[in-house]
Scaffold this motif. Structure first.
Motif, short mmCIF file in Angstrom:
data_model
loop_
_atom_site.label_atom_id
_atom_site.label_comp_id
_atom_site.label_asym_id
_atom_site.label_seq_id
_atom_site.Cartn_x
_atom_site.Cartn_y
_atom_site.Cartn_z
N ALA A 153 0.82 -1.20 0.00
CA ALA A 153 0.00 0.00 0.00
C ALA A 153 0.85 1.25 0.00
N GLY A 154 2.07 1.16 0.35
CA GLY A 154 2.92 2.34 0.37
C GLY A 154 4.35 1.94 0.66
N ALA A 155 5.12 2.81 1.31
CA ALA A 155 6.49 2.46 1.64
C ALA A 155 6.50 1.30 2.63
N PRO A 156 7.51 0.44 2.57
CA PRO A 156 7.55 -0.72 3.45
C PRO A 156 7.47 -0.32 4.92
N GLY A 157 6.59 -1.02 5.64
CA GLY A 157 6.48 -0.80 7.07
C GLY A 157 5.75 0.47 7.45
N GLN A 158 5.21 1.17 6.46
CA GLN A 158 4.56 2.46 6.76
C GLN A 158 3.07 2.33 6.50
N ALA A 159 2.25 2.58 7.51
CA ALA A 159 0.81 2.53 7.33
C ALA A 159 0.36 3.70 6.46
N HIS A 332 6.40 11.26 -11.12
CA HIS A 332 7.01 11.88 -9.94
C HIS A 332 7.34 10.80 -8.91
N THR A 333 8.25 11.14 -8.02
CA THR A 333 8.54 10.25 -6.90
C THR A 333 8.62 11.05 -5.61
N THR A 334 8.30 10.38 -4.51
CA THR A 334 8.37 10.96 -3.18
C THR A 334 8.55 9.83 -2.19
N ASP A 335 9.05 10.15 -0.99
CA ASP A 335 9.13 9.13 0.05
C ASP A 335 7.92 9.15 0.96
N GLU A 336 6.97 10.05 0.70
CA GLU A 336 5.73 10.12 1.47
C GLU A 336 4.55 10.02 0.50
N PRO A 337 4.12 8.81 0.16
CA PRO A 337 3.09 8.65 -0.87
C PRO A 337 1.74 9.20 -0.42
N VAL A 359 -0.86 6.27 -7.64
CA VAL A 359 0.41 5.88 -7.01
C VAL A 359 0.71 4.48 -7.55
N VAL A 360 1.34 4.43 -8.71
CA VAL A 360 1.45 3.17 -9.43
C VAL A 360 2.33 2.17 -8.69
N SER A 361 3.22 2.64 -7.83
CA SER A 361 4.03 1.71 -7.03
C SER A 361 3.20 1.01 -5.97
N SER A 362 2.03 1.54 -5.64
CA SER A 362 1.11 0.84 -4.74
C SER A 362 0.36 -0.27 -5.48
N VAL A 363 0.24 -0.11 -6.79
CA VAL A 363 -0.40 -1.13 -7.62
C VAL A 363 0.62 -2.20 -8.00
N ASP A 364 1.80 -1.74 -8.43
CA ASP A 364 2.87 -2.64 -8.86
C ASP A 364 4.17 -2.21 -8.20
N PRO A 365 4.54 -2.85 -7.08
CA PRO A 365 5.74 -2.44 -6.35
C PRO A 365 7.03 -2.56 -7.14
N SER A 366 7.05 -3.37 -8.22
CA SER A 366 8.28 -3.54 -8.99
C SER A 366 8.66 -2.29 -9.76
N ARG A 367 7.79 -1.31 -9.82
CA ARG A 367 8.06 -0.11 -10.62
C ARG A 367 8.84 0.96 -9.87
N ALA A 368 9.13 0.76 -8.61
CA ALA A 368 9.87 1.77 -7.83
C ALA A 368 10.80 1.07 -6.86
N PRO A 369 11.93 1.70 -6.51
CA PRO A 369 12.82 1.12 -5.50
C PRO A 369 12.15 1.11 -4.12
N GLU A 370 12.64 0.27 -3.25
CA GLU A 370 12.12 0.22 -1.89
C GLU A 370 12.22 1.60 -1.23
N GLY A 371 11.16 1.98 -0.53
CA GLY A 371 11.15 3.23 0.20
C GLY A 371 10.76 4.44 -0.63
N ARG A 372 10.50 4.25 -1.93
CA ARG A 372 10.10 5.37 -2.78
C ARG A 372 8.75 5.05 -3.41
N ALA A 373 7.94 6.08 -3.60
CA ALA A 373 6.65 5.94 -4.27
C ALA A 373 6.76 6.53 -5.66
N LEU A 374 6.11 5.90 -6.62
CA LEU A 374 6.05 6.40 -7.99
C LEU A 374 4.62 6.82 -8.29
#
Length: 485
Positions: A153-159, A332-337, A359-374
């Protein structure tokens, strides 16, 4: 280096998904095939740029699990689809509204139950966070299943805090919503043949004539169809719009895991070795050969032109070139999706350049590095001056958060992204021009991935029928060649 007189039964010009899928069907039928592509890689418009661990689609057309050809096309058995959250999120008057999430589809009663559930949802309702898990199979048309993994749903470990989702406007009253949901349920159960027999007009005119409330049309159907058809003015044929609504209502919107390029890569990789030749520019075609700029003549028994519409018309004079819908995708990318999770967010108010965003990294996590949202956002039509600034301002309103610290990864503008399908539009344009010369692509069908694959299916079937009696030119003991009927 290719031999100048290289021979194959069929030469396919263009290694987009139409040409590659046609090549699969031809080789499966025992017809030797060579695919020639001018670019240094296959894929055509379905390309993905890699930037610092991000996978950025250049156009990023939406797919649906209800596309029959995704299940029927050889070579796509291992394709993994990542679904959006059910339905879509509509942004209107500073609030988010969940719409189109069908439950109990298959009956008007089930649709009404879904609408009642939506209408009775608590006002500041908390949406459950999507659970991360192993792939689950979602049925596709044609009886095959395709893996749909759970996504983060977002960055690892982050609600991820829930968005404020409200029932009601822009969908209208509970009765309006019931009518809408029942209409979606009906169209999901309507056959393609019946939809194609409906009277044809521009999509905007057809919607206005069908008795749905204006607020429902403008607040939901118009932004939804704009996203599905890449046509913000809804000048598309109403028959094509009905097919798009049918796919939306019958399946789940999704993206391929790893980016749009995964589809052509899978198709190319699973063809027999040596089938696809990149960096080969075709300059002319006939029924028995193609001429290339760098590698001489390829002799064959049939030619299939599977390029974009403009290139096809250059090789086949007299072929009509359609108008096109331009598409601009801003990444765009951010560390706070943003707190919308894996939802497709549409602007019901048309309050800026962005037609839809996610937030396409929430749909497909392979599209962004860990800890970043796309965050990928689509602008339809000619982009405004200073497109990134305008998009940032609009996204701040859509997501309800500051975008000042977001980093721009890429701005991809494609002037001829999607062929227009204005009425009258023949959804089954001829793929057999004459014996030995064929054409396929989304410009011969509908301007979707489904349309490209379906036109390739039709073209391959025509070639197999025409060449089948004579057999392959590479048989150990070839029979005298017969003219294709």
């Amino acid at each position: 280096m290719l031999e100048p007189a290289y021979q194959a039964d069929v030469v396919v010009v263009g290694a987009g998904i139409a040409g590659l899928s046609a090549a699969h069907r031809l080789t499966s039928a025992g017809i030797t095939t060579a695919v020639l592509e001018a670019a240094p890689y296959p894929g055509g418009r379905m390309s993905t740029e890699k930037v610092d661990g991000f996978r950025l689609d250049r156009i990023g057309q939406l797919l649906s699990t209800a596309y029959p050809e995704l299940a029927l096309t050889p070579g796509l058995d291992t394709l993994v689809l990542r679904p959006f959250a059910p339905g879509v999120l509509l942004h209107s008057d500073g609030r988010h509204h969940r719409a189109g999430a069908q439950a109990g589809a298959g009956s008007a009663r089930g649709a009404l139950h879904a609408v009642r559930a939506l209408a009775s949802a608590p006002r500041p309702g908390a949406l459950p966070r999507p659970r991360t898990g192993a792939a689950r199979a979602v049925p596709l048309s044609g009886g095959r299943s395709m893996a749909l993994p759970g996504g983060r749903a977002g960055a690892p470990g982050q609600a991820v805090p829930p968005p404020r989702v409200r029932p009601g406007a822009p969908l209208g009253t509970a009765v309006d919503q019931a009518r809408l949901s029942a209409a979606l349920t009906r169209i999901a159960a309507t056959s393609t043949e019946r939809l194609l027999r409906r009277p044809e007009s521009a999509a905007a005119e057809a919607l206005a004539a069908r008795g749905l409330p204006a607020r429902t049309i403008d607040g939901f159907l118009r932004p939804l169809l704009a996203a599905l058809l890449c046509d913000p003015d809804l000048t598309t044929s109403s028959r094509c719009a009905d097919l798009a609504l049918r796919a939306f209502a019958a399946g789940r919107l999704c993206v391929p895991e790893g980016g749009a390029e995964v589809l052509p890569e899978l198709l190319a990789r699973t063809l027999p070795p040596g089938t696809v030749h990149t960096g080969v520019r075709v300059t002319s075609v006939s029924t028995t050969s193609v001429t290339t700029a760098e590698h001489g003549e390829f002799r064959c028994r049939a030619v299939l032109v599977a390029t974009d519409a403009r290139t096809a018309a250059e090789l086949l004079p007299g072929l009509r070139v359609p108008d096109f819908h331009p598409v601009t995708v801003v990444h765009h990318t951010t560390d706070e999706p943003p707190a919308t999770g894996g939802s497709l967010l549409l602007d019901a108010d048309r309050g800026g350049p962005v037609a839809h965003t996610t937030v396409v990294s929430s749909v497909d996590p392979s599209r962004a590095p860990e800890g970043r949202a796309l965050i990928s956002s689509t602008v339809l039509g000619p982009p405004p001056d200073g497109v990134d600034t305008a998009v940032r301002m609009h996204l701040a309103r859509l997501y309800g958060t500051s975008t000042a610290r977001w980093e721009t990864l890429a701005v991809h503008h494609t002037a001829e992204a999607v062929p227009a399908m204005r009425p009258p539009h023949d959804l089954r344009r001829a793929v057999r021009l004459l014996a030995g010369l064929y054409v396929c692509g989304d410009h011969r069908d509908t301007s979707t991935v489904q349309g490209a694959l379906h036109s390739a299916h039709r073209a391959a079937a025509a070639i197999v029928a025409d060449l089948g009696a004579a057999g392959s030119m590479h048989r150990a003991d070839p029979e005298p060649a017969a003219e294709a009927a």
